[in-house]
Each structure stands twice: as C-alpha cells, then as structure tokens.
Design an enzyme around this catalytic site. Structure first.
Site, short mmCIF file in Angstrom:
data_model
loop_
_atom_site.label_atom_id
_atom_site.label_comp_id
_atom_site.label_asym_id
_atom_site.label_seq_id
_atom_site.Cartn_x
_atom_site.Cartn_y
_atom_site.Cartn_z
N LYS A 46 8.14 -18.26 -15.83
CA LYS A 46 7.04 -19.16 -16.17
C LYS A 46 7.54 -20.58 -16.45
CE LYS A 46 3.38 -16.52 -15.83
NZ LYS A 46 2.27 -16.82 -14.90
N SER A 85 2.53 -19.70 -19.64
CA SER A 85 2.63 -18.92 -20.87
C SER A 85 3.19 -19.76 -22.00
CB SER A 85 3.54 -17.70 -20.63
OG SER A 85 3.83 -17.06 -21.85
N TYR A 104 10.43 -12.75 -17.50
CA TYR A 104 9.07 -13.29 -17.44
C TYR A 104 9.02 -14.74 -17.93
CZ TYR A 104 4.18 -14.06 -18.71
OH TYR A 104 2.92 -14.59 -18.85
#
Length: 265
Positions: A186, A149, A182
């Site tokens: 990542k 990401s 999150y």
C-alpha cells in the site's frame, strides 16, 4: 452515451467496495455504478441485493467481471465498458488483498504472499488504470481514486500508540502476526498514485488515494476479529469515498485523504 455519471468500482461485491456502492445509491445524483468482481456470479448477486435495498435510488447497478491478476480480464472489461458506456467518469481502484495471514496459516510461502500482495494491490491496479485512461479522458470531470490504508504511512510507522507499530518480543522466530507485505504494497500504491497525478495533470484528471480507516471487512479473512480489535463499520469508510467522488475533497488532489484531513507520507 449514458447521461448518468459512470462509476467503475473494482472489488465491489464485498467489503468497502460494496458499502461504497450502497453509499452512492443513497445519493441524489444519478450514477451508473459498474460493480466489478472477480466472480460475475457473486457480483450479480450483490448487485441484485443492494439494488433491491435501495429501490428508490436514481442510480442503477451493472456488473463487470474483473480480475486484477488477469490481463485478459482487464482487457475484456475495457472493451465491454467502451462498447456499452463510452467513458468512465470515476474509476475507484478498490480491489485488493491482504495475504500475510496466509503465511502463518501455512497456505502460502512468504514469496507467494509478497508477490500476490504486490501483484494485486500495485501491479494489477496500475495495469487496470493504464488500460482505462482513454475512457477517463472522455469524461467531463474525470476522477481517479486508489484505496490505500492507514498502515501505509511511513511518517507514522514509529507511532507506538498504534498497536501494529509495537515491537515484538525479543527472540526468533517472532510469534506476533504482522501485515508487512500488505502495508508495504500500500505504501507502493501511494507512490503509484503520485505518479498518476503527475502523468495525468495536464489532462485534467483529479487523482487521490483514500485511507478509509480500520474497517470491519473481510480483508485478511476475519471481519469479526477486526471488530474485536476496534474496526469501524465499513459504511464510515464508504462515506469518505463518496465525499471524494462528489467533490468535497477537490482541494486535496494528489494526496492521501482520510476523514480527519491528510494522511502524511
């Protein structure tokens, strides 16, 4: 042994994974696309729909049940693919999740959301990769891809031109939503990619992480909200994945690649 290139994509019945399937179906190269999903029923439905949409494609779709939180599921997928195909030319670790919003909604505790973020995005992905290495090593030109990401970069985490990096208002508790679990997971995945690059270097496996951009997918649970925030069509990210699969970014192995170049660490 199958003559088509074998591409296994996890989390491929929706979002970027499904768009990647569609992009590969539009290629003149013949692939056997193994569309992986936690629900085999949903995977079968998605496969049937996109195969019909691209009926003239030289590629075919097969489905595989795969749950990154279930070691038994990972082992069963490995045994099935070994028996049916004998190798994997391209492994695309697309399956993942964003669970931060579930904390605000009261559906998960902070610990549950953090543990699930790392279990799916890092631990499960690493276990699946470790399991499938023997099949990658049977390929003539093995490729290993991790979908990361843009919010995972440490170097750009203080760039206030990006809304997610804005400091929230003074006071506690903070009311502004965040994706800290999150984006942290990542970032961890990026390091894992670097380790797989090191581990498989002498075996000739090409490894990348792909940062596809902010896409209007169901990641986080609300694609319409993502669109309003400026998210791009998922097909744009899928085109980048296909470019990596088909050799356009071979000079960038071991890096996090994005459309405009290399994403800094």
């Amino acid at each position: 042994m199958a003559s088509n290139l074998i591409v296994f994509i996890t989390g491929a019945n929706t979002g970027l994974g499904l768009e990647t399937v569609k992009s590969l179906l539009q290629s003149p190269t013949a692939y056997t696309i193994l569309l992986g999903g936690r629900s085999l029923e949903k995977a079968n439905t998605a496969a049937k729909e996109v195969q019909a949409e691209f009926i003239k494609s030289p590629s075919i779709i097969k489905t595989v049940q795969i749950d990154l939180e279930d070691d038994g599921s990972i082992s069963s997928a490995y045994e099935h693919i070994t028996k049916e195909y004998g190798r994997v030319d391209v492994l695309i670790n697309n399956g993942g999740g964003q669970f931060d919003q579930q904390i605000l909604l009261g559906n998960m505790s902070m610990r549950e959301a953090w543990n699930k973020s790392w279990n799916v995005n890092v631990t499960g992905t690493c276990i699946l990769t470790h399991t499938f290495v023997p099949l990658l090593l049977k390929a003539a030109d093995p490729r290993l891809i991790f979908i990361t990401s843009g919010v995972s970069t440490l170097a750009e985490s203080d760039n206030i031109a990006i809304k997610i990096n804005h400091a929230p208002a003074k006071g506690w508790p903070k009311k502004e939503p965040s994706v800290v679990a999150y984006r942290s997971s990542k970032t961890g995945m990026n390091m894992m990619m670097r380790e797989w690059t090191r581990i498989l270097k002498e075996d000739g496996v090409k490894v990348w992480a792909i940062s596809p951009g902010f896409l209007a997918t169901g990641l986080g649970g609300n694609p319409e909200l993502n669109k309003k925030m400026g998210a791009l069509n998922p097909s744009i990210g899928a085109s980048l994945v296909r470019e990596v699969v088909e050799g356009a970014r071979d000079l960038d192995t071991g890096k996090v690649v994005r459309r405009d170049g290399i994403q800094p660490w």
